[in-house]
Design a protein around this motif. Structure first.
Motif, PDB file in Angstrom:
ATOM      1  N   VAL A 265      50.313  11.305  34.800  1.00 46.20           N
ATOM      2  CA  VAL A 265      49.864  11.721  36.125  1.00 46.20           C
ATOM      3  C   VAL A 265      48.662  12.636  35.942  1.00 46.20           C
ATOM      4  O   VAL A 265      48.719  13.584  35.162  1.00 46.20           O
ATOM      5  CB  VAL A 265      50.991  12.456  36.889  1.00 46.20           C
ATOM      6  N   LYS A 266      47.556  12.341  36.652  1.00 46.50           N
ATOM      7  CA  LYS A 266      46.326  13.111  36.493  1.00 46.50           C
ATOM      8  C   LYS A 266      45.861  13.696  37.821  1.00 46.50           C
ATOM      9  O   LYS A 266      45.730  12.974  38.817  1.00 46.50           O
ATOM     10  CB  LYS A 266      45.198  12.219  35.937  1.00 46.50           C
ATOM     11  N   ASN A 267      45.658  15.004  37.833  1.00 47.25           N
ATOM     12  CA  ASN A 267      45.022  15.710  38.955  1.00 47.25           C
ATOM     13  C   ASN A 267      45.627  15.356  40.311  1.00 47.25           C
ATOM     14  O   ASN A 267      44.910  15.081  41.271  1.00 47.25           O
ATOM     15  CB  ASN A 267      43.515  15.424  38.963  1.00 47.25           C
ATOM     16  N   PHE A 268      46.948  15.389  40.397  1.00 47.26           N
ATOM     17  CA  PHE A 268      47.628  15.033  41.637  1.00 47.26           C
ATOM     18  C   PHE A 268      47.550  16.188  42.629  1.00 47.26           C
ATOM     19  O   PHE A 268      47.904  17.326  42.312  1.00 47.26           O
ATOM     20  CB  PHE A 268      49.091  14.686  41.350  1.00 47.26           C
ATOM     21  N   CYS A 269      47.110  15.882  43.862  1.00 49.56           N
ATOM     22  CA  CYS A 269      46.977  16.890  44.916  1.00 49.56           C
ATOM     23  C   CYS A 269      47.663  16.393  46.184  1.00 49.56           C
ATOM     24  O   CYS A 269      47.530  15.221  46.549  1.00 49.56           O
ATOM     25  CB  CYS A 269      45.516  17.187  45.219  1.00 49.56           C
ATOM     26  N   GLY A 270      48.356  17.313  46.855  1.00 52.67           N
ATOM     27  CA  GLY A 270      49.036  16.958  48.093  1.00 52.67           C
ATOM     28  C   GLY A 270      49.041  18.097  49.084  1.00 52.67           C
ATOM     29  O   GLY A 270      50.087  18.697  49.359  1.00 52.67           O
ATOM     30  N   GLY A 271      47.870  18.438  49.596  1.00 50.91           N
ATOM     31  CA  GLY A 271      47.761  19.496  50.608  1.00 50.91           C
ATOM     32  C   GLY A 271      48.239  20.834  50.086  1.00 50.91           C
ATOM     33  O   GLY A 271      47.909  21.247  48.977  1.00 50.91           O
ATOM     34  N   GLN A 272      49.066  21.513  50.907  1.00 50.35           N
ATOM     35  CA  GLN A 272      49.581  22.819  50.521  1.00 50.35           C
ATOM     36  C   GLN A 272      50.777  22.724  49.569  1.00 50.35           C
ATOM     37  O   GLN A 272      51.146  23.706  48.926  1.00 50.35           O
ATOM     38  CB  GLN A 272      50.027  23.586  51.776  1.00 50.35           C
ATOM     39  N   ALA A 273      51.372  21.545  49.451  1.00 46.45           N
ATOM     40  CA  ALA A 273      52.602  21.398  48.657  1.00 46.45           C
ATOM     41  C   ALA A 273      52.341  21.483  47.159  1.00 46.45           C
ATOM     42  O   ALA A 273      53.098  22.113  46.420  1.00 46.45           O
ATOM     43  CB  ALA A 273      53.278  20.073  49.002  1.00 46.45           C
ATOM     44  N   PHE A 274      51.274  20.844  46.682  1.00 44.00           N
ATOM     45  CA  PHE A 274      50.957  20.878  45.249  1.00 44.00           C
ATOM     46  C   PHE A 274      49.475  20.562  45.049  1.00 44.00           C
ATOM     47  O   PHE A 274      48.861  19.846  45.845  1.00 44.00           O
ATOM     48  CB  PHE A 274      51.836  19.896  44.457  1.00 44.00           C
ATOM     49  N   GLU A 314      45.693  10.322  40.070  1.00 43.26           N
ATOM     50  CA  GLU A 314      45.893   9.012  39.456  1.00 43.26           C
ATOM     51  C   GLU A 314      47.236   8.948  38.743  1.00 43.26           C
ATOM     52  O   GLU A 314      47.717   9.957  38.212  1.00 43.26           O
ATOM     53  CB  GLU A 314      44.772   8.732  38.444  1.00 43.26           C
ATOM     54  N   VAL A 315      47.828   7.753  38.750  1.00 47.13           N
ATOM     55  CA  VAL A 315      49.082   7.506  38.043  1.00 47.13           C
ATOM     56  C   VAL A 315      48.883   6.320  37.107  1.00 47.13           C
ATOM     57  O   VAL A 315      48.354   5.275  37.524  1.00 47.13           O
ATOM     58  CB  VAL A 315      50.242   7.205  39.023  1.00 47.13           C
TER      59      VAL A 315
END
Length: 501
Positions: A265-274, A314-315
């Motif tokens: 898993v590369k540079n995963f972003c999800g708003g305020q959660a992570f 990216e996954v």
């Protein structure tokens, strides 16, 4: 004036038989006034059935219930509540669209009725006064749907106090609470006991039993095993009493060898959660994900699995980039996830054990004409549920009739039948007894040893340390620390989780 009874509650030689199952046989329980009493046992030991009989939700086939020196047999839980026995269930159900005062006094509105109309102002005032007496920060006018798990526990405690309960039953009350919330709950329990009430504390986390309880009763296979003062029993002794056998090692040895990277898993972003989360897992490796409640552990893995949306990142699976948009797509790419919320996302309550266990892998056992191989389905489900030691009377039994721990094991069975390359387990042993935990841990370790890449998300530090080859600690939606097996320590991980440097 001295009371005429030694115990607030005595349940003597309780027997309950269902078709094909002897749920209770010679079960006993004695509760003193002003104590916190731990009720422990493996899933299927009879704890829930015993409490149902106490509350009048079920009637015993034999035995006697004595409350405050008098033999009682309540017709239903409402009768028990009026007598001063109240239960806070593990899964709290509220009317989310109504305010807290309505939830507390539901079914007792006549207390505020004048000329056929409910005096809502009086109900709100009485509820707010109750919260003030408890010294909890709740507003009577707030909607129940806005409450956190910890606040729901406090609301249910307030409801019990409104009944002037002399006996409060708490079923796995800390299963979804943070450490800080657990301490608040403990304070409330002690306050309740200091006020003269008694508490039956049903739990699987033995460290909590030792911390909060005064005495303990052990049930096994529907029967009474032993009763102890907490100060007179050790953790090892209690585990042996619960399981009926010695469990030498709760966590199997870490003698695994790792293969190639299976998930990246590369540079995963999800708003305020992570934000900016990157990691990889190798074949045969168990990666632990630890952090405080709200750290983003579950959120990032749900997004990787396709259950939730993410903004960027990216996954890669076995070196090939994949764009997972849904859990079905994840499954097609060899990834399975046991989710944290058993009732909402794990089981189909009104379907059978067989249907729940086989639902995810049915496409794998259909021929080219889409006909299901029912014999293979039955054989495979029987085999995996026996391996996990699921207790049921029949595979035709509905999931809703199983205990919480057995439901959890069926969920694990469901995903194992799909034979995934990557298995994500979010709180895999929540609500599971110590003996079954050991079996689950051994199974997870064996899957990794066979080459599966495993990710374990857990709020229990001993579990994540005992199972993992490597641990990532999350804080504020980011990975804030990484520990190899020989670097793990409770102190170091706690510091990272709390941001103490």
């Amino acid at each position: 004036m001295s009371r005429e009874y030694e115990y607030l509650l005595e349940m003597r030689n309780i027997v309950k038989v269902y078709p094909g199952v002897r749920a209770l046989g010679d079960a006993n329980l004695r509760i003193k006034e002003g104590e916190v009493h731990g009720l422990v046992g493996e899933n299927g030991a009879g704890k829930s059935t015993l409490m149902k009989i106490l509350l009048g939700a079920e009637q015993p086939d034999d035995g006697e219930v004595i409350f405050k020196g008098e033999t009682v047999r309540f017709k239903n839980p409402a009768d028990a509540s009026e007598a001063g026995i109240c239960m806070i269930p593990q899964e709290i159900s509220l009317v989310d669209t109504t305010d807290l005062s309505e939830n507390i006094w539901i079914g007792r509105e006549k207390k505020f009725a004048k000329l056929g109309f409910i005096n809502k102002k009086e109900r709100l005032q009485k509820t707010q006064k109750l919260f003030e007496q408890m010294d909890v920060d709740l507003k009577a006018s707030a909607l129940a749907g806005t409450l956190s798990s910890a606040q729901k526990q406090l609301l249910m405690l307030a409801k019990c106090i409104s009944f002037h309960a002399s006996l409060v039953i708490m079923d796995e009350p800390t299963s979804s609470l943070s450490e800080a919330e657990v301490q608040v709950l403990y304070k409330m329990v002690r306050s309740l006991v200091d006020g003269g009430a008694s508490v039956i504390f049903i739990g699987h986390k033995l460290e909590e039993i030792f911390e909060i309880c005064d005495r303990i009763t052990v049930l096994r296979d529907g029967s009474y095993v032993s009763e102890h003062e907490v100060k007179d029993v050790t953790n090892e002794m209690l585990v042996e009493k619960i399981a009926g056998r010695k469990i030498e090692n709760l966590y199997p040895p870490k003698d695994r060898t790792f293969g190639e990277v299976v998930l990246q898993v590369k540079n995963f972003c999800g708003g305020q959660a992570f934000q900016d989360v990157s990691f990889e897992v190798r074949a045969g490796e168990i990666l632990g994900l630890y952090g405080l409640v709200g750290a983003g552990r579950s959120e990032v893995m749900r997004a990787v699995y396709g259950a939730d949306k993410h903004e960027s990142g990216e996954v890669y699976i076995e070196g090939k980039q994949v764009h997972i948009q849904s859990p079905r797509h994840a499954l097609e790419n060899g990834m399975a996830m046991v989710t944290e919320d058993r009732l909402q996302t794990g089981i189909i309550a009104d379907q059978t054990v067989r249907e729940n266990a086989s639902v995810a892998y049915l496409p794998q056992i259909c021929n080219r004409f889409q006909f299901l191989d029912k014999k293979r389905e039955l054989r495979d489900v029987e085999e995996i549920t026996k391996t996990l030691q699921v207790k049921y009377s029949s595979l035709a039994q509905t999931m809703s009739s199983l205990s919480g721990g057995n439901q959890q094991k069926v969920i694990v069975a469901k995903w194992l039948l799909t034979k995934p390359k990557i298995l994500i387990l979010d709180e895999p042993t929540r609500g599971i007894d110590v003996g079954s935990k050991s079996e689950i841990h051994k199974l997870i370790a064996s899957l990794a040893k066979e080459g599966m890449a495993v990710i374990v998300i857990s709020s229990e530090m001993p579990e994540v340390m005992g199972m993992s080859d490597r641990i990532l600690v999350m804080r504020g939606g980011r990975i804030s620390g990484e520990f190899s097996s020989d670097e793990m320590s409770a102190e170091a991980m706690t510091k990272v989780a709390f941001g103490i440097h």
